[in-house]
Design an enzyme around this catalytic site. Structure first.
Site, mmCIF file in Angstrom:
data_model
loop_
_atom_site.group_PDB
_atom_site.id
_atom_site.type_symbol
_atom_site.label_atom_id
_atom_site.label_comp_id
_atom_site.label_asym_id
_atom_site.label_seq_id
_atom_site.Cartn_x
_atom_site.Cartn_y
_atom_site.Cartn_z
ATOM 1 N N ARG A 1 -7.192 -4.251 -11.971
ATOM 2 C CA ARG A 1 -7.793 -3.383 -12.931
ATOM 3 C C ARG A 1 -8.519 -3.764 -14.033
ATOM 4 O O ARG A 1 -9.505 -3.359 -14.711
ATOM 5 C CB ARG A 1 -7.050 -2.089 -13.240
ATOM 6 N N CYS B 1 0.906 -1.074 -0.233
ATOM 7 C CA CYS B 1 -0.008 0.078 0.074
ATOM 8 C C CYS B 1 0.856 1.267 -0.081
ATOM 9 O O CYS B 1 1.668 1.270 0.824
ATOM 10 C CB CYS B 1 -0.868 0.118 1.172
ATOM 11 N N ASP C 1 -0.826 -4.980 -14.620
ATOM 12 C CA ASP C 1 -1.521 -5.095 -15.952
ATOM 13 C C ASP C 1 -1.789 -6.215 -16.598
ATOM 14 O O ASP C 1 -1.744 -6.647 -17.703
ATOM 15 C CB ASP C 1 -0.199 -4.526 -16.869
HETATM 16 C C1 LIG Z 1 -9.056 0.399 -6.682
HETATM 17 C C2 LIG Z 1 -7.582 -0.516 -6.162
HETATM 18 C C3 LIG Z 1 -7.643 -0.727 -4.946
HETATM 19 C C4 LIG Z 1 -6.474 -1.772 -4.685
HETATM 20 N N1 LIG Z 1 -6.800 -2.081 -3.162
HETATM 21 C C5 LIG Z 1 -5.599 -2.833 -2.677
HETATM 22 C C6 LIG Z 1 -5.596 -3.505 -1.595
HETATM 23 O O1 LIG Z 1 -6.513 -3.534 -0.659
HETATM 24 N N2 LIG Z 1 -4.445 -4.500 -1.239
HETATM 25 C C7 LIG Z 1 -3.604 -4.686 -1.963
HETATM 26 O O2 LIG Z 1 -2.743 -5.416 -1.819
HETATM 27 N N3 LIG Z 1 -3.639 -4.067 -3.237
HETATM 28 C C8 LIG Z 1 -4.586 -3.311 -3.680
HETATM 29 N N4 LIG Z 1 -4.395 -2.663 -4.902
HETATM 30 C C9 LIG Z 1 -3.638 -3.387 -5.858
HETATM 31 C C10 LIG Z 1 -3.938 -4.262 -6.672
HETATM 32 O O3 LIG Z 1 -4.113 -5.555 -5.818
HETATM 33 C C11 LIG Z 1 -2.855 -4.654 -7.952
HETATM 34 O O4 LIG Z 1 -1.622 -5.121 -7.417
HETATM 35 C C12 LIG Z 1 -2.590 -3.422 -8.737
HETATM 36 O O5 LIG Z 1 -3.582 -2.624 -8.932
HETATM 37 C C13 LIG Z 1 -1.674 -3.710 -10.004
HETATM 38 O O6 LIG Z 1 -2.414 -4.417 -10.860
HETATM 39 P P1 LIG Z 1 -3.107 -3.814 -12.101
HETATM 40 O O7 LIG Z 1 -2.076 -3.189 -12.671
HETATM 41 O O8 LIG Z 1 -3.482 -5.112 -13.097
HETATM 42 O O9 LIG Z 1 -4.206 -2.983 -11.677
HETATM 43 C C14 LIG Z 1 -5.616 -2.039 -5.239
HETATM 44 C C15 LIG Z 1 -5.796 -1.564 -6.644
HETATM 45 C C16 LIG Z 1 -6.750 -0.762 -6.946
HETATM 46 C C17 LIG Z 1 -6.781 -0.220 -8.519
#
Ligand SMILES: Cc1cc2nc3c(=O)[nH]c(=O)nc-3n(C[C@H](O)[C@H](O)[C@H](O)COP(=O)(O)O)c2cc1C
Length: 345
Positions: free
Chosen positions: A234, A109, A211
């Site tokens: 996402r 985080c 991604d």
């Molecule tokens: C709206 C949102 C909330 C998220 N909340 C958390 C969370 O509570 N705990 C966590 O480990 N990662 C959280 N993440 C990170 C995602 O789990 C993920 O690792 C990150 O978005 C990268 O992946 P992506 O590029 O496919 O979105 C969050 C991401 C988004 C977009």
């Protein structure tokens, strides 16, 4: 239909997953109904959003509402954030008592209110302290303890391979790695070469995050052994069908077509129904607006429709809005990908 190779599903401790596809913890997104729908669509593991360990130990209503693991969605993971080993261990016990089969630790985080307290990505800077947290949790609960980390704080302090090794030694059953640094937050492309370095450093399963929005590419990364599994985040917003496409590709080698726009809206209706059944109509509509806004983005007149989404206060109005979205049809811009610049992991 093209058939591709089938990938092996990893185990997390004694838990055999049904596929290498897990759904990311996401604040404000992975509530009970959304996890249930992702599970129905084939996700091998779903996780609640990060929950503050101090709030769990104090049994606040807000924390307890997040730690809700209905029995028809298994396996389910809880995610805790915090930096105090004793509090994290006690909070892990609460998660297990409430039905979690896996307890995950948030080490990624990036938001100031978390890192300023030495938690999330800030805890991960101190490998020794993080290992002590994991060790205390492993001693406290009879279920697998896992961790979700970033590559490091910034590009000069990448420590994910060393951290993962220390966590493996401390008893972690698996790690997920978001291929960005804390300072990148959600910007830039995730670095999968760095994620691969973590996989080379440990024997426990490594799940890659960042991604994951292209089924062929994600499947190739699993099949070629870059990672043991992938974390969808996402890539599923407004399009939970992606989970089904990715799971099917990895478990049967079969490519499933994208949903038509009308089918995507039908899936969104199902999602809203689940939200209403769980939260009650009024709260569900408040929560559900963002899912609907994501789903209609890309259709003709989307900007106007999305503005109207904010006015939805009854199921009837929502249904009428979704009908008008279907009538409008998918616009020339086609499908879009939500872009976040802030978030909790
Ligand atoms: C709206 C949102 C909330 C998220 N909340 C958390 C969370 O509570 N705990 C966590 O480990 N990662 C959280 N993440 C990170 C995602 O789990 C993920 O690792 C990150 O978005 C990268 O992946 P992506 O590029 O496919 O979105 C969050 C991401 C988004 C977009």
């Amino acid at each position: 239909m093209t058939l591709a190779a089938i990938a092996r599903a990893p185990r997390i401790g004694p838990i055999q997953l049904s596929s290498p596809v897990v759904v990311a913890p996401m604040v404000g997104v992975t509530d009970v109904p959304t996890r249930a729908l992702a599970h129905e669509l084939g996700a091998a593991l779903v996780c609640c959003e990060m929950t503050a360990s101090e709030a769990v130990v104090r049994s606040t209503d807000a924390a307890m509402a997040l730690l809700d693991f209905p029995g028809d969605v298994r396996p389910a993971a809880a995610q805790l954030v915090g930096g105090d080993a004793t509090v994290m261990a006690e909070a892990a016990r609460v998660c297990v008592a409430r039905g979690a089969q896996i307890v995950d630790v948030n080490l990624g985080c990036p938001v100031p209110k978390v890192v300023n307290r030495g938690s999330g990505a800030a805890l991960a800077r101190d490998i020794h302290a993080t290992a002590q947290v994991i060790e205390a949790m492993v001693r406290a609960v009879p279920v697998p303890v896992t961790a979700k980390m970033r590559l490091g704080w910034d590009h000069n302090t990448i420590n994910a391979p060393e951290l993962a090794r220390a966590l493996q030694d401390a008893g972690a059953a698996a790690v997920s790695v978001h291929g960005r640094t804390r300072n990148q937050k959600y910007q830039g492309r995730a670095d999968w070469a760095e994620i691969a370095r973590v996989k080379e450093a440990v024997q426990i399963p490594v799940f890659g995050s960042g991604d994951v929005d292209d089924a062929d590419l994600a499947a190739e990364r699993v099949r070629s052994g870059v990672v043991d599994g992938v974390v969808v985040a996402r890539g599923l917003l407004g399009n939970l069908w992606f989970v089904h496409q990715l799971v099917t590709l990895l478990t049967s080698g079969e490519r499933v077509a994208d949903l038509s726009f009308a089918e995507r809206i039908a899936l969104t209706r199902r999602h809203v129904e689940k939200l209403c059944a769980h939260h009650g109509d009024e709260r569900a509509l408040r929560i559900g607006r963002k899912y609907v806004a994501w789903a209609v983005k890309g259709c003709n007149g989307a900007a106007r429709l999305r503005a109207r989404v904010q006015e939805m206060d009854t199921r009837e109005r929502l249904d009428a809005l979704l009908d008008s979205a279907v009538r409008a049809g998918l616009g020339p811009g086609g499908w879009y990908r939500p872009a976040f610049t802030s978030g909790e992991g």
